[in-house]
Design an enzyme around this catalytic site. Structure first.
Site, PDB file in Angstrom:
ATOM      1  CG  ASP A   1      -1.678   1.199   1.462  1.00 13.07           C
ATOM      2  OD1 ASP A   1      -2.328   1.658   0.497  1.00 13.07           O
ATOM      3  OD2 ASP A   1      -1.647   1.748   2.583  1.00 13.07           O
TER       4      ASP A   1
ATOM      5  CG  ASP B   1      -1.483   7.747   0.627  1.00 12.90           C
ATOM      6  OD1 ASP B   1      -0.373   8.219   0.308  1.00 12.90           O
ATOM      7  OD2 ASP B   1      -2.507   7.887  -0.063  1.00 12.90           O
TER       8      ASP B   1
ATOM      9  CB  THR C   1      -1.948   3.605  -3.841  1.00 16.49           C
ATOM     10  OG1 THR C   1      -2.473   4.679  -3.055  1.00 16.49           O
ATOM     11  CG2 THR C   1      -1.555   4.136  -5.208  1.00 16.49           C
TER      12      THR C   1
ATOM     13  CB  CYS D   1      -8.307   2.358  -7.571  1.00 21.05           C
ATOM     14  SG  CYS D   1     -10.066   2.779  -7.571  1.00 21.05           S
TER      15      CYS D   1
ATOM     16  CB  CYS E   1      -9.286  -1.079  -9.737  1.00 25.69           C
ATOM     17  SG  CYS E   1     -10.033   0.387 -10.456  1.00 25.69           S
TER      18      CYS E   1
HETATM   19 ZN    ZN Z   1     -11.206   1.755  -9.229  1.00 25.90          ZN
END
Ligand code: ZN
Length: 186
Positions: free
Chosen positions: A12, A14, A54, A93, A103
């Site tokens: 990931d 953030d 992310t 996404c 997504c």
């Molecule tokens: Zn998406």
């Protein structure tokens, strides 16, 4: 294309790699979290490659332009590169929950795209993030996940909300790396 023979961590962005002031749009504000550089160095030395997945609904909300997102991503790559850490690709996404896309994590779209594009073996792949949805997106491929930090509260309160592929929790990425390296070759 040959299947990738090495090992991969799906990361990931953030609150996993960088601090998150909320809808981060200024590359000048990018700060890597403690433990990130050392953790990724340990894993990279052990042969892992990294792919970032992310959710960036700020783009869909019009709070972050695609150009700003690109600049922030580039800044993260630059900061990591200073310590010779390479990220293969960043998938994002741009959608909101109500878009019902395939997504936005916990939907599996980003994971499936990475598995396909890089011909990854799910049996040699891990996933890391600060939220349940960052791990849940990879549960359908039985990719083991490490939850980083305490964004989801205490384990005793998780109940059935914890994704089935959550196998460890770690305070930071360095500790998460140690857990992977201790778990033996996967
Ligand atoms: Zn998406």
């Amino acid at each position: 294309m040959h299947a990738f023979q090495g090992r991969t961590v799906l990361l990931d962005r953030d609150k996993t790699l960088n601090a998150d002031p909320g809808y981060l749009s200024d590359p000048g504000l990018v700060e890597l979290l403690p433990g990130v550089v050392i953790g990724l160095q340990k894993l990279q030395s052990a042969g892992f490659q990294f792919i970032v997945l992310t959710n960036q609904s700020g783009v869909g909300r019009g709070l972050i332009t695609p150009e700003q997102l690109y600049a922030v991503n580039l800044r993260i790559l630059e900061l990591l590169q200073r310590d010779h850490i390479r990220i293969e690709r960043i998938y994002y996404c741009p959608h909101l929950d109500e878009d019902a896309c395939s997504c936005r994590k916990p939907a599996p779209g980003l994971v499936d795209a990475a598995l396909l594009d890089f011909q990854l073996d799910p049996g040699r792949t891990w996933v890391m993030g600060d939220r349940f949805r960052d791990l849940a997106c990879a549960a359908h491929r039985k990719i083991p996940g490490i939850l980083i930090g305490d964004e989801e509260g205490k384990p005793e309160d998780w109940g059935s909300k914890a994704p089935e592929n959550l196998i460890h929790q770690a305070p930071d990425l360095s500790s998460a790396a140690d857990l992977i390296l201790k778990s033996g070759l996967r």
